[in-house]
Design a protein around this motif. Structure first.
Motif, PDB file in Angstrom:
ATOM      1  N   ASP A 137       0.821  -1.212   0.000  1.00  0.00           N
ATOM      2  CA  ASP A 137       0.000   0.000   0.000  1.00  0.00           C
ATOM      3  C   ASP A 137       0.854   1.261   0.000  1.00  0.00           C
ATOM      4  N   THR A 138       1.989   1.207   0.670  1.00  0.00           N
ATOM      5  CA  THR A 138       2.818   2.398   0.816  1.00  0.00           C
ATOM      6  C   THR A 138       3.927   2.477  -0.230  1.00  0.00           C
ATOM      7  N   MET A 139       4.039   1.461  -1.100  1.00  0.00           N
ATOM      8  CA  MET A 139       5.137   1.450  -2.077  1.00  0.00           C
ATOM      9  C   MET A 139       4.780   2.241  -3.329  1.00  0.00           C
ATOM     10  N   ARG A 140       5.821   2.776  -3.926  1.00  0.00           N
ATOM     11  CA  ARG A 140       5.636   3.453  -5.212  1.00  0.00           C
ATOM     12  C   ARG A 140       5.775   2.435  -6.330  1.00  0.00           C
ATOM     13  N   GLU A 141       5.576   2.901  -7.557  1.00  0.00           N
ATOM     14  CA  GLU A 141       5.583   1.985  -8.700  1.00  0.00           C
ATOM     15  C   GLU A 141       6.960   1.364  -8.911  1.00  0.00           C
ATOM     16  N   ASP A 142       8.027   2.165  -8.812  1.00  0.00           N
ATOM     17  CA  ASP A 142       9.363   1.609  -9.032  1.00  0.00           C
ATOM     18  C   ASP A 142       9.747   0.627  -7.927  1.00  0.00           C
ATOM     19  N   ALA A 143       9.322   0.917  -6.697  1.00  0.00           N
ATOM     20  CA  ALA A 143       9.603  -0.013  -5.589  1.00  0.00           C
ATOM     21  C   ALA A 143       8.823  -1.311  -5.780  1.00  0.00           C
ATOM     22  N   LEU A 144       7.589  -1.201  -6.280  1.00  0.00           N
ATOM     23  CA  LEU A 144       6.797  -2.398  -6.552  1.00  0.00           C
ATOM     24  C   LEU A 144       7.448  -3.254  -7.631  1.00  0.00           C
ATOM     25  N   LYS A 145       7.946  -2.586  -8.677  1.00  0.00           N
ATOM     26  CA  LYS A 145       8.620  -3.325  -9.750  1.00  0.00           C
ATOM     27  C   LYS A 145       9.858  -4.032  -9.217  1.00  0.00           C
ATOM     28  N   GLN A 146      10.612  -3.333  -8.396  1.00  0.00           N
ATOM     29  CA  GLN A 146      11.824  -3.931  -7.831  1.00  0.00           C
ATOM     30  C   GLN A 146      11.463  -5.117  -6.937  1.00  0.00           C
ATOM     31  N   HIS A 147      10.420  -4.961  -6.137  1.00  0.00           N
ATOM     32  CA  HIS A 147       9.996  -6.045  -5.249  1.00  0.00           C
ATOM     33  C   HIS A 147       9.510  -7.247  -6.066  1.00  0.00           C
ATOM     34  N   ALA A 148       8.764  -6.971  -7.128  1.00  0.00           N
ATOM     35  CA  ALA A 148       8.289  -8.051  -8.001  1.00  0.00           C
ATOM     36  C   ALA A 148       9.468  -8.777  -8.640  1.00  0.00           C
ATOM     37  N   GLN A 149      10.508  -8.023  -9.051  1.00  0.00           N
ATOM     38  CA  GLN A 149      11.699  -8.637  -9.634  1.00  0.00           C
ATOM     39  C   GLN A 149      12.407  -9.533  -8.613  1.00  0.00           C
ATOM     40  N   GLU A 150      12.504  -9.053  -7.368  1.00  0.00           N
ATOM     41  CA  GLU A 150      13.126  -9.863  -6.314  1.00  0.00           C
ATOM     42  C   GLU A 150      12.337 -11.150  -6.084  1.00  0.00           C
ATOM     43  N   MET A 151      11.010 -11.034  -6.065  1.00  0.00           N
ATOM     44  CA  MET A 151      10.188 -12.225  -5.866  1.00  0.00           C
ATOM     45  C   MET A 151      10.347 -13.194  -7.034  1.00  0.00           C
ATOM     46  N   TRP A 152      10.410 -12.667  -8.243  1.00  0.00           N
ATOM     47  CA  TRP A 152      10.587 -13.529  -9.415  1.00  0.00           C
ATOM     48  C   TRP A 152      11.933 -14.239  -9.339  1.00  0.00           C
ATOM     49  N   ASN A 153      12.979 -13.522  -8.917  1.00  0.00           N
ATOM     50  CA  ASN A 153      14.301 -14.147  -8.769  1.00  0.00           C
ATOM     51  C   ASN A 153      14.266 -15.258  -7.724  1.00  0.00           C
ATOM     52  N   CYS A 154      13.569 -15.006  -6.644  1.00  0.00           N
ATOM     53  CA  CYS A 154      13.449 -16.022  -5.584  1.00  0.00           C
ATOM     54  C   CYS A 154      12.725 -17.257  -6.107  1.00  0.00           C
ATOM     55  N   ILE A 155      11.619 -17.056  -6.831  1.00  0.00           N
ATOM     56  CA  ILE A 155      10.875 -18.179  -7.400  1.00  0.00           C
ATOM     57  C   ILE A 155      11.739 -18.936  -8.401  1.00  0.00           C
ATOM     58  N   TYR A 156      12.481 -18.205  -9.229  1.00  0.00           N
ATOM     59  CA  TYR A 156      13.363 -18.830 -10.214  1.00  0.00           C
ATOM     60  C   TYR A 156      14.415 -19.690  -9.516  1.00  0.00           C
ATOM     61  N   GLN A 157      14.983 -19.163  -8.447  1.00  0.00           N
ATOM     62  CA  GLN A 157      16.001 -19.905  -7.704  1.00  0.00           C
ATOM     63  C   GLN A 157      15.401 -21.164  -7.073  1.00  0.00           C
ATOM     64  N   LEU A 158      14.210 -21.035  -6.475  1.00  0.00           N
ATOM     65  CA  LEU A 158      13.560 -22.193  -5.857  1.00  0.00           C
ATOM     66  C   LEU A 158      13.221 -23.268  -6.891  1.00  0.00           C
ATOM     67  N   GLU A 159      12.736 -22.831  -8.067  1.00  0.00           N
ATOM     68  CA  GLU A 159      12.421 -23.793  -9.125  1.00  0.00           C
ATOM     69  C   GLU A 159      13.672 -24.504  -9.625  1.00  0.00           C
ATOM     70  N   SER A 160      14.777 -23.753  -9.758  1.00  0.00           N
ATOM     71  CA  SER A 160      16.021 -24.395 -10.220  1.00  0.00           C
ATOM     72  C   SER A 160      16.531 -25.381  -9.177  1.00  0.00           C
ATOM     73  N   GLU A 161      16.411 -25.027  -7.871  1.00  0.00           N
ATOM     74  CA  GLU A 161      16.806 -25.967  -6.816  1.00  0.00           C
ATOM     75  C   GLU A 161      15.932 -27.210  -6.849  1.00  0.00           C
ATOM     76  N   LYS A 162      14.639 -27.015  -7.061  1.00  0.00           N
ATOM     77  CA  LYS A 162      13.716 -28.161  -7.140  1.00  0.00           C
ATOM     78  C   LYS A 162      14.115 -29.071  -8.291  1.00  0.00           C
ATOM     79  N   PHE A 163      14.399 -28.482  -9.443  1.00  0.00           N
ATOM     80  CA  PHE A 163      14.813 -29.280 -10.604  1.00  0.00           C
ATOM     81  C   PHE A 163      16.103 -30.037 -10.299  1.00  0.00           C
ATOM     82  N   ASP A 164      17.077 -29.355  -9.682  1.00  0.00           N
ATOM     83  CA  ASP A 164      18.346 -30.007  -9.335  1.00  0.00           C
ATOM     84  C   ASP A 164      18.116 -31.180  -8.389  1.00  0.00           C
TER      85      ASP A 164
END
Length: 192
Positions: free
Chosen positions: A126-153
């Protein structure tokens, strides 16, 4: 007669003078009583305020001690977890098994829920701006990508281990077939 009248006047004057003195003393006594009452009321009010302040100080002290104890306990728990995570994986696995044995057994869904609650972070978008939201979404996507790669491994590693176990079991069975004098050997296992 005049003498009696004069004596009567003097008696009346003496009586009124005495009555005036008595009334003045009575008024003075009432004033002193009222003064003492007000003093006593003031003293009781001051005592009540002091007692209230003392109770507040005790409550604040108790609250502060409870906060310090909770903080100390949280720090100790954090240090224990840090030390245990630094130890070997086998020992840490043993401790987690021991903890689960203490309580009731968890179902698969409860285990998933528990792990997700440990990994998940609260979002305050609620308190984040658009650029902060984009950055947070990118961090979450990176985390999901890392978890998926670990799962595959892990899946690939498990497949490789299963294959190695099957190959080794086949070798053992093949070797036991050709052993002389011992009869048929049998190797069992859950991977068969």
């Amino acid at each position: 007669m005049e003498k009696d009248l004069l004596e009567l006047h003097t008696l009346i004057d003496v009586h009124f003078d005495q009555r005036k003195k008595d009334e003045e003393e009575l008024i003075g006594l009432k004033d002193r009583i009222e003064h003492r009452r007000s003093e006593r009321a003031e003293i009781q009010r001051v005592r009540a305020e002091k007692e209230k302040d003392r109770q507040n100080r005790i409550a604040e002290e108790r609250h502060r001690k409870e906060e310090e104890e909770a903080k100390k306990k949280a720090d100790d728990d954090f240090k224990k977890k840090k030390v245990l995570s630094g130890m070997g994986a086998n020992f840490g696995g043993f401790l987690t098994k021991a903890e689960t044995r203490k309580g009731k057994r968890l179902t698969g869904r409860e285990i998933k829920r528990k792990t997700l609650s440990e990994r998940r972070q609260m979002l305050s978008i609620d308190t984040m701006r658009e650029d902060a939201l984009k950055q947070h979404a990118q961090e979450m996507w990176n985390c999901i990508y890392q978890l998926e790669s670990e799962k595959f491994d892990f899946i690939e590693y498990m497949k490789h281990q299963k294959y190695e176990i099957i190959v080794l079991l086949n070798r053992i069975q093949h070797a036991q077939k050709f052993k002389k004098g011992h009869g048929k050997g049998k190797v069992g296992g859950r991977w068969k």
